[in-house]
Design a protein around this motif. Sequence first.
Motif, PDB file in Angstrom:
ATOM      1  N   ILE A  48       0.817  -1.215   0.000  1.00 24.84           N
ATOM      2  CA  ILE A  48       0.000   0.000   0.000  1.00 24.84           C
ATOM      3  C   ILE A  48       0.854   1.270   0.000  1.00 24.84           C
ATOM      4  N   GLY A  49       1.960   1.258   0.739  1.00 23.35           N
ATOM      5  CA  GLY A  49       2.819   2.440   0.775  1.00 23.35           C
ATOM      6  C   GLY A  49       3.484   2.723  -0.559  1.00 23.35           C
ATOM      7  N   LEU A  50       3.735   1.678  -1.330  1.00 23.05           N
ATOM      8  CA  LEU A  50       4.365   1.852  -2.634  1.00 23.05           C
ATOM      9  C   LEU A  50       3.406   2.494  -3.626  1.00 23.05           C
ATOM     10  N   TYR A  51       2.116   2.157  -3.521  1.00 23.40           N
ATOM     11  CA  TYR A  51       1.136   2.828  -4.379  1.00 23.40           C
ATOM     12  C   TYR A  51       1.146   4.328  -4.098  1.00 23.40           C
ATOM     13  N   GLU A  52       1.263   4.668  -2.818  1.00 16.54           N
ATOM     14  CA  GLU A  52       1.271   6.082  -2.440  1.00 16.54           C
ATOM     15  C   GLU A  52       2.492   6.799  -3.014  1.00 16.54           C
ATOM     16  N   ILE A  53       3.643   6.137  -3.005  1.00 16.24           N
ATOM     17  CA  ILE A  53       4.850   6.740  -3.574  1.00 16.24           C
ATOM     18  C   ILE A  53       4.664   6.983  -5.070  1.00 16.24           C
ATOM     19  N   SER A  54       4.111   6.006  -5.779  1.00 14.03           N
ATOM     20  CA  SER A  54       3.881   6.177  -7.221  1.00 14.03           C
ATOM     21  C   SER A  54       2.863   7.281  -7.484  1.00 14.03           C
ATOM     22  N   ARG A  55       1.848   7.360  -6.653  1.00 21.18           N
ATOM     23  CA  ARG A  55       0.843   8.421  -6.808  1.00 21.18           C
ATOM     24  C   ARG A  55       1.492   9.792  -6.648  1.00 21.18           C
ATOM     25  N   ARG A  56       2.341   9.923  -5.653  1.00 27.00           N
ATOM     26  CA  ARG A  56       3.005  11.200  -5.405  1.00 27.00           C
ATOM     27  C   ARG A  56       3.982  11.539  -6.535  1.00 27.00           C
ATOM     28  N   ARG A  57       4.701  10.539  -7.028  1.00 30.05           N
ATOM     29  CA  ARG A  57       5.643  10.796  -8.123  1.00 30.05           C
ATOM     30  C   ARG A  57       4.890  11.232  -9.374  1.00 30.05           C
ATOM     31  N   GLU A  58       3.744  10.630  -9.615  1.00 31.43           N
ATOM     32  CA  GLU A  58       2.919  10.992 -10.763  1.00 31.43           C
ATOM     33  C   GLU A  58       2.475  12.453 -10.687  1.00 31.43           C
ATOM     34  N   LEU A  59       2.230  12.933  -9.460  1.00 29.42           N
ATOM     35  CA  LEU A  59       1.771  14.307  -9.251  1.00 29.42           C
ATOM     36  C   LEU A  59       2.921  15.293  -9.090  1.00 29.42           C
ATOM     37  N   GLY A  60       4.158  14.792  -9.169  1.00 25.97           N
ATOM     38  CA  GLY A  60       5.311  15.667  -9.018  1.00 25.97           C
ATOM     39  C   GLY A  60       5.575  16.076  -7.584  1.00 25.97           C
ATOM     40  N   MET A  61       5.093  15.293  -6.630  1.00 24.58           N
ATOM     41  CA  MET A  61       5.268  15.598  -5.214  1.00 24.58           C
ATOM     42  C   MET A  61       6.521  14.916  -4.675  1.00 24.58           C
ATOM     43  N   ASN A  62       6.896  15.268  -3.470  1.00 23.25           N
ATOM     44  CA  ASN A  62       8.054  14.664  -2.821  1.00 23.25           C
ATOM     45  C   ASN A  62       7.825  13.167  -2.652  1.00 23.25           C
ATOM     46  N   THR A  63       8.829  12.362  -3.016  1.00 26.76           N
ATOM     47  CA  THR A  63       8.673  10.908  -2.958  1.00 26.76           C
ATOM     48  C   THR A  63       9.617  10.263  -1.950  1.00 26.76           C
TER      49      THR A  63
END
Length: 274
Positions: A88-103
């Motif tokens: 679940i935490g990895l999905y969150e990292i990919s979501r943030r990277r997709e949005l250009g947020m801190n990963t």
Amino acid sequence: MAGFHVMADARGMHVQPTVRHITTSDLWDALRLGAEDFWAKPSHYVFLCLIYPIVGLILTWWTSGANAIQLIYPLMSGFALVGPFAAIGLYEISRRRELGMNTSWRHAFDVRRSPAVPSIVVIGIMLVALFLLWLYTAQSIYTGLFGDQPPASIGSFVREVLTTGKGWILILAGNAAGFVFAVVVLATTVIAFPLLLDRDVGAVSAIETSARAVMTNPLQMALWGLMVAVLLVIGSIPLFAGLAVVMPVLGHATWHLYRRVVEPERAQQIRRPM
């Protein structure tokens, strides 16, 4: 708790996201993008995912010392049943990277702030229950063939499994049962957790959308399940160490698979109040 919801979304509605038809190339693209997410900051993700090989080694040691050698293989293969929840935490990292947020890896724990946490926990509990049921089933098959006496050693167990008729029945029956469990998990959670992180649609809609994704793309989803199984086996063979790479890549890839399978939020339909 104000706004607490599990089965439906925050409005008490049953949302039905639109599912796309995908191709085999979408699966490979998802894996490629998952690998890109991993290699963007691999040290962070390896650190985060070292828990998987460590737990695997502990489980192997425990089963050997607890006279439960026959459960080593079910425990190893059972990783695939709880994997969608564990990542679940990895999905969150990919979501943030997709949005250009801190990963930074610390943001993997931002999941706890998601309004969909109750739904995520409920589906996670479902997967843990399936995992325990799988272990019970595997033990029951073994007991039905060999009785209550545990194997004397790993070597004797391997010889008995590979050189006797009962052993081959155990292999066939055990893998057939495991296949059924894997299909259930794939059909109910293949994109459920990424969907909940992206949109707080509720547990019922998340499971239903996963099921529709599988029914809409049966061959592609079967291939995806096979790809996941093969990669997990490869990652588990060298004392589970490969899971430190395989698990995060698959976790990130699942996020990108979700993006290809489910239409953007504007295309979803609200069906009925729950």
